[in-house]
Structure formats: structure tokens, C-alpha cells
Design an enzyme around this catalytic site. Structure first.
Site, mmCIF file in Angstrom:
data_model
loop_
_atom_site.group_PDB
_atom_site.id
_atom_site.type_symbol
_atom_site.label_atom_id
_atom_site.label_comp_id
_atom_site.label_asym_id
_atom_site.label_seq_id
_atom_site.Cartn_x
_atom_site.Cartn_y
_atom_site.Cartn_z
ATOM 1 N N TYR A 61 0.837 -1.219 0.000
ATOM 2 C CA TYR A 61 0.000 0.000 0.000
ATOM 3 C C TYR A 61 0.861 1.255 0.000
ATOM 4 O O TYR A 61 0.603 2.219 -0.701
ATOM 5 C CB TYR A 61 -0.927 0.002 1.225
ATOM 6 C CG TYR A 61 -1.972 1.093 1.156
ATOM 7 C CD1 TYR A 61 -3.243 0.829 0.650
ATOM 8 C CD2 TYR A 61 -1.681 2.391 1.567
ATOM 9 C CE1 TYR A 61 -4.193 1.832 0.564
ATOM 10 C CE2 TYR A 61 -2.620 3.399 1.484
ATOM 11 C CZ TYR A 61 -3.882 3.114 0.975
ATOM 12 O OH TYR A 61 -4.826 4.104 0.885
ATOM 13 N N LYS A 83 -0.769 5.766 -23.740
ATOM 14 C CA LYS A 83 -0.254 5.992 -25.103
ATOM 15 C C LYS A 83 1.240 5.640 -25.124
ATOM 16 O O LYS A 83 1.590 4.485 -25.211
ATOM 17 C CB LYS A 83 -0.489 7.455 -25.526
ATOM 18 C CG LYS A 83 -1.926 7.783 -25.896
ATOM 19 C CD LYS A 83 -2.758 8.079 -24.693
ATOM 20 C CE LYS A 83 -4.062 8.749 -25.041
ATOM 21 N NZ LYS A 83 -4.910 8.906 -23.853
ATOM 22 N N ASP A 100 1.290 18.435 -21.610
ATOM 23 C CA ASP A 100 0.409 17.269 -21.664
ATOM 24 C C ASP A 100 1.161 16.286 -22.548
ATOM 25 O O ASP A 100 1.268 16.470 -23.754
ATOM 26 C CB ASP A 100 -0.951 17.661 -22.261
ATOM 27 C CG ASP A 100 -1.849 16.452 -22.480
ATOM 28 O OD1 ASP A 100 -1.345 15.303 -22.375
ATOM 29 O OD2 ASP A 100 -3.039 16.643 -22.778
ATOM 30 N N HIS A 149 -20.557 12.836 -27.963
ATOM 31 C CA HIS A 149 -20.176 11.854 -28.983
ATOM 32 C C HIS A 149 -20.138 10.421 -28.466
ATOM 33 O O HIS A 149 -20.345 9.486 -29.226
ATOM 34 C CB HIS A 149 -18.845 12.242 -29.656
ATOM 35 C CG HIS A 149 -17.646 12.176 -28.774
ATOM 36 N ND1 HIS A 149 -17.476 13.017 -27.711
ATOM 37 C CD2 HIS A 149 -16.558 11.370 -28.801
ATOM 38 C CE1 HIS A 149 -16.327 12.722 -27.121
ATOM 39 N NE2 HIS A 149 -15.757 11.735 -27.751
ATOM 40 N N ALA A 162 1.078 12.865 -23.276
ATOM 41 C CA ALA A 162 0.581 11.538 -23.670
ATOM 42 C C ALA A 162 1.438 10.901 -24.769
ATOM 43 O O ALA A 162 1.718 9.712 -24.724
ATOM 44 C CB ALA A 162 -0.873 11.642 -24.115
ATOM 45 N N PHE A 167 -6.662 18.786 -25.335
ATOM 46 C CA PHE A 167 -7.467 17.582 -25.528
ATOM 47 C C PHE A 167 -8.806 17.737 -24.784
ATOM 48 O O PHE A 167 -8.893 18.489 -23.819
ATOM 49 C CB PHE A 167 -6.694 16.349 -25.029
ATOM 50 C CG PHE A 167 -7.462 15.079 -25.254
ATOM 51 C CD1 PHE A 167 -7.692 14.617 -26.535
ATOM 52 C CD2 PHE A 167 -7.986 14.368 -24.195
ATOM 53 C CE1 PHE A 167 -8.439 13.464 -26.750
ATOM 54 C CE2 PHE A 167 -8.729 13.208 -24.397
ATOM 55 C CZ PHE A 167 -8.951 12.763 -25.679
ATOM 56 N N ASP A 168 -9.841 17.020 -25.230
ATOM 57 C CA ASP A 168 -11.206 17.167 -24.662
ATOM 58 C C ASP A 168 -11.232 17.137 -23.139
ATOM 59 O O ASP A 168 -11.906 17.942 -22.512
ATOM 60 C CB ASP A 168 -12.178 16.043 -25.050
ATOM 61 C CG ASP A 168 -12.023 15.525 -26.429
ATOM 62 O OD1 ASP A 168 -11.266 16.120 -27.201
ATOM 63 O OD2 ASP A 168 -12.664 14.515 -26.717
HETATM 64 N N1 F0G Z 1 -4.210 14.240 -23.251
HETATM 65 C C1 F0G Z 1 -4.196 13.815 -24.520
HETATM 66 C C2 F0G Z 1 -3.366 14.538 -25.530
HETATM 67 C C3 F0G Z 1 -4.948 12.701 -24.890
HETATM 68 O O1 F0G Z 1 -4.945 12.298 -26.148
HETATM 69 C C4 F0G Z 1 -5.712 12.029 -23.900
HETATM 70 C C5 F0G Z 1 -6.531 10.868 -24.236
HETATM 71 C C6 F0G Z 1 -5.691 12.517 -22.591
HETATM 72 C C7 F0G Z 1 -4.925 13.626 -22.287
HETATM 73 C C8 F0G Z 1 -6.480 11.873 -21.479
HETATM 74 O O2 F0G Z 1 -5.885 10.697 -21.105
HETATM 75 O O3 F0G Z 1 -7.555 8.904 -21.674
HETATM 76 O O4 F0G Z 1 -5.654 8.480 -20.091
HETATM 77 O O5 F0G Z 1 -7.542 9.910 -19.412
HETATM 78 N N2 F0G Z 1 -6.788 10.497 -25.402
HETATM 79 C C9 F0G Z 1 -7.482 9.308 -25.851
HETATM 80 C C10 F0G Z 1 -7.679 9.372 -27.345
HETATM 81 C C11 F0G Z 1 -8.710 8.987 -25.109
HETATM 82 O O6 F0G Z 1 -8.412 8.497 -27.865
HETATM 83 O O7 F0G Z 1 -7.136 10.247 -28.006
HETATM 84 P P1 F0G Z 1 -6.721 9.428 -20.551
#
Ligand code: F0G
Length: 458
Positions: free
Chosen positions: A72, A257, A214, A449, A216, A124-125
Site C-alpha cells: 500500500y 499511449k 500534456d 459523442h 501523452a 485535448f477534450d
Molecule cells: N491528453 C491527450 C493529448 C490525450 O490524447 C488524452 C486521451 C488525454 C490527455 C487523457 O488521457 O484517456 O488516459 O484519461 N486520449 C485518448 C484518445 C482517449 O483516444 O485520443 P486518458
């Protein structure tokens, strides 16, 4: 004779996939309300929905998994992970989280307050969501070139420095940090140059602001710097990675990723005050500090994944596969965001289904047609994803309308790329017969979506 290019790995374990008939797909599409997120994965032949969490781990990662320490507190796997992150980025404070959006949630809870502005390239969204839900503004300062899919420029993911400076000039006191997404997913997996990262740093320093990456797809970004930017051809991916992060104060990471794990993420920073502030939110939202949202075994696999995916050969295999798919689309004359990005091809649906009015969602229509044609699942990055304007409630038709075909890491072969390209060509060849799109039957107020219900028109 020069030997052809080939993958830098061989396959040890396989997973069967299954084709389907057009009648089956027609039925499944109707059951899914013409929303590919609602399809069962077993009904998909080649899945290009996302490159997130869909990669194949290596034998070394699977071996590390067995060695995970599930304590833990003070897990050895945490320290292994922290050491790799520190070696790659120079950041000494690390907080694991269950995925990228959780890292955003924890860090932004500490840093963002109502009325703030967070400028950067395309957020990103989920990044945008975590900023906007705190009643702050995610200000998109991406270069204008990103909007023209046919323009061939090497670093289409860049921040427009003039736009960034203007934002700082106007709102300096409201800006908690600048956030740069490497690579820029929304703009088509397009990279950000080292020069641009340096310019962002210079502007940030001028206004005494901090910078978050960010991250990823940071390793893919480093690959593009090595292969496209002057002065980097002889540097290793690890050297470039370190040079990139030397220009930042902290990072959020979706390890699904470029970490090549199926779940996981983290925050890392060089600043104790950010770490102390984020810690307070990690414990209630994610978990104790040495596991955050992750299992010990997953941290162990991630430590290996990060190390492996910052080696040139692994990235070269991956990016060359995406470029191979792009070369087939070039052969067939199918337009996409040029040049090919790191993790996906973004097909320009507006240019293909030019007979489908924007009100009937061309990119979604193309997504449906590709699934109907061959059971290939892409996803719409377009007008449905863009949601409605929060004030007027009108659809937002201002951006690009694209079909994203993501390529999972180390999962499909070039033969699968050939199938994807051929299926798309078949749809492309009958593009003029496709004159009607879809209408929305039901939608959620935000992030529609994923769950939107659609009906085909005509
Ligand atoms: N930042 C970027 C640039 C991303 O592409 C994503 C996720 C996230 C943050 C969020 O990360 O999914 O681990 O919570 N992208 C995926 C996609 C979902 O399909 O492009 P997460």
C-alpha cells in the site's frame, strides 16, 4: 540489394480477430444507434477507435508485471517508476494516477480557479473539460496552419507565439500556467518543434509563468524532432526527451499511449510547491501517494514501457506504419491531415463527402460507411465531438470535420493497413452516391459523442 524496412520486434502472442458480413454489420449499426462507441468490440474487425490503452506490451513488460510490489505504501514498483521518470524528464516529484484525465483532475484542482485562463496549443477534450468545469477558459493558441489539412508543414502542432503573447499581455494575472500538448492530438497527432517549446519557455519566463506539457505522446514528438528538425538527427530519443522536458515545469501523462500500458498515468514536476499542492488532491481522488490510481504491477510495467518507447527503433517501427497507411491513401487520392501524424491518420471527411451537408455530419457519416464496408472502427473528430456552443446551443461547425483512424502500438501488421486503405478506397469510390448523412435523435448535454443516438437520413 538494400534490405527493406521491417518491425523491430517479433510476435510472441496473438489474439484472433473475426470478420463479419455486411448484413451483420448493418444490424449491429442499427442496434448501436449509428454510434460506433456503442458497438461491441467483438463486432469490430480492425479497431482504429483509439491508440489509448490498446497497445501490446513487450515480454519485458509482462515479466515486470509479475515482479510488481503491491504494498500500500512505499511500493518498490513506485520507486522504479519514479526513477525512470526522473531519468527521462529531470522531474523529481511524481504522483501516479489511474489515467491521464485523473492527472489533470488532481493537478488542476490545485492550480486552477474560477476566471482563470489556460493558454496552449489545442487542449485535448478532457484537458479542456477539466479547465472549463472549473469555470476557467482553455484558450487555443495553435498555429493557423493546422486548420488547412492539405498544407505540408513539419510542425503543425506548434503554439502560435504571437497568440500566446497576446493572451499573456491581456490576462497575465489570470494565467496559472501555459499547457503544451505533445504531440497535438486534436490537430492530427502533429508534433511541436523544440524551437517552439523554447519560444514558449521564453515567453513564459518573460511573464514569470510556468509551463505544463500534456505528454501523452511525448516520445512520438521526440521522434519527429529527431527526424524533422535541424540539429537533432544525431541525438538519441532520450536526449531529445530530456531537452524537451528541461523546458517545462511539470507534466500530466496518460501512460496509455507512449507508456504502452493498458491503464495508468501520472503527474511529474520539478517544483515542490506544485507537488505539495497536488498531493492533497491525490489522496482523496486517486489513492495514497506511492500508488495513486495504479497497481504496483502496472507501475512496474510502465517503468519498462517508458524506457522501451524512448528507444528509436520502437518509435521508428510505429511511425513508419502510420506513414505506410498514409502512402496508400496518397496512392488512392484520399485527403487527410498532412503530413501523417504520429498516432493516427485524420481523414478529411468534408473533402470526401462534399455532397453531405454539414448539418448531417459528414465525418460521422464516413465513420459509419467505413464500418459498414469492412467492420473497421474509426472515430469522428468533428462536428459531433465539438458539442454545442454553451450559450447559443447551436452546433459548432467552425472546426475541421475528420475521421480519425488510430493505430494501436505493436498490434496490427501492414496487411491490416492495406485492408483499412482498401476499405476506405471503396467508400471513396462511391462518395458521389452518398448524399445524405445522419440526424441526432438523442444527445447528452456535454461530451455527446460517446452516447449520441443517430438516425440515417435518406
Ligand atoms: N491528453 C491527450 C493529448 C490525450 O490524447 C488524452 C486521451 C488525454 C490527455 C487523457 O488521457 O484517456 O488516459 O484519461 N486520449 C485518448 C484518445 C482517449 O483516444 O485520443 P486518458
Amino acid at each position: 540489394m538494400e534490405l527493406p524496412f521491417a518491425e523491430s520486434w517479433k510476435i510472441k502472442m496473438v489474439e484472433p480477430i473475426r470478420k463479419s458480413t455486411r448484413e451483420e454489420r448493418e444490424k449491429w449499426l442499427a442496434e448501436a444507434n449509428y454510434n460506433v462507441f456503442q458497438l461491441a468490440a467483438d463486432h469490430v474487425y480492425i479497431d482504429c477507435l483509439t491508440d489509448s490503452g490498446t497497445g501490446a506490451m513487450s515480454d519485458r513488460q509482462w515479466a515486470a508485471l509479475m515482479m510488481g510490489d503491491e504494498s500500500y505504501a512505499g511500493s518498490r514498483s513506485f520507486y522504479e517508476l519514479r526513477d525512470v521518470i526522473c531519468r527521462l524528464t529531470g522531474f523529481s516529484y511524481v504522483i501516479p494516477t489511474h489515467q491521464g484525465r485523473a492527472a489533470e483532475n488532481v493537478l488542476f484542482s490545485a492550480l486552477i480557479k474560477e476566471g482563470d485562463v489556460a493558454p496552449g496549443n489545442s487542449h485535448f477534450d478532457t484537458t479542456k473539460g477539466h479547465i472549463e468545469s472549473r469555470k476557467a477558459v482553455a484558450l487555443d493558441c495553435t498555429v493557423d496552419e493546422a486548420k488547412n489539412t492539405q498544407l505540408e508543414v513539419p510542425f503543425k502542432g506548434n503554439v502560435d507565439i504571437k497568440k500566446l503573447e497576446a493572451a499573456l499581455e491581456k490576462d497575465a494575472d489570470k494565467i496559472p500556467f501555459i499547457i503544451v500538448t505533445i504531440t497535438n492530438n486534436t490537430a492530427g497527432g502533429q508534433p511541436v518543434s523544440m524551437q517552439n517549446l523554447r519560444d514558449v519557455r521564453r515567453v513564459a519566463d518573460k511573464y514569470n509563468k510556468r509551463v505544463i506539457f500534456d505528454s501523452a505522446r511525448f516520445a512520438e514528438n521526440a521522434y519527429f524532432i529527431k527526424t524533422r528538425e535541424e540539429g537533432y538527427a544525431d541525438k538519441s530519443i532520450k536526449e531529445i526527451t530530456r531537452e524537451m522536458f528541461d523546458l517545462a515545469d511539470g507534466m500530466t501523462m496518460s501512460a496509455k499511449k507512449d507508456g504502452i500500458v493498458n491503464m495508468g498515468g501520472f503527474i511529474a514536476t520539478r517544483h515542490e510547491d506544485w507537488y505539495e499542492a497536488a498531493k492533497k488532491f491525490c489522496i482523496p481522488f486517486e489513492g495514497y501517494l506511492t500508488y495513486g490510481g495504479m497497481n504496483g504491477r502496472d507501475m512496474a510495467a510502465l517503468a519498462v514501457g517508458l524506457d522501451e518507447n524512448t528507444e528509436f527503433d520502437n518509435l521508428d517501427t510505429r511511425i513508419k506504419q502510420v506513414q505506410f497507411l498514409a502512402s496508400l491513401l496518397d496512392e488512392y487520392g484520399i485527403p487527410y491531415q498532412r503530413p501523417a501524424g504520429g498516432h493516427a491518420i485524420f481523414v478529411d471527411a468534408n473533402k470526401i463527402l462534399s455532397n453531405v451537408p454539414k448539418e448531417e455530419f459528414p465525418a460521422q457519416t464516413l465513420t459509419i460507411e467505413l464500418y459498414r464496408e469492412a467492420g473497421i472502427r474509426g472515430c469522428e473528430i468533428g462536428y459531433i465531438l465539438a458539442d454545442r456552443d454553451p450559450i447559443t446551443r447551436e452546433n459548432r461547425f467552425g472546426g475541421l470535420d475528420l475521421l480519425r483512424l488510430c493505430i494501436a502500438r505493436r498490434v496490427y501488421t501492414d496487411n491490416h493497413m492495406r485492408v483499412i486503405a482498401a476499405a476506405l478506397k471503396n467508400v471513396y469510390d462511391r462518395r458521389n452516391e452518398i448524399t445524405r448523412g445522419v440526424e441526432i435523435v438523442w444527445e447528452a448535454p456535454l461530451m455527446r459523442h460517446f452516447t449520441v443516438k443517430l438516425r440515417p437520413l435518406g
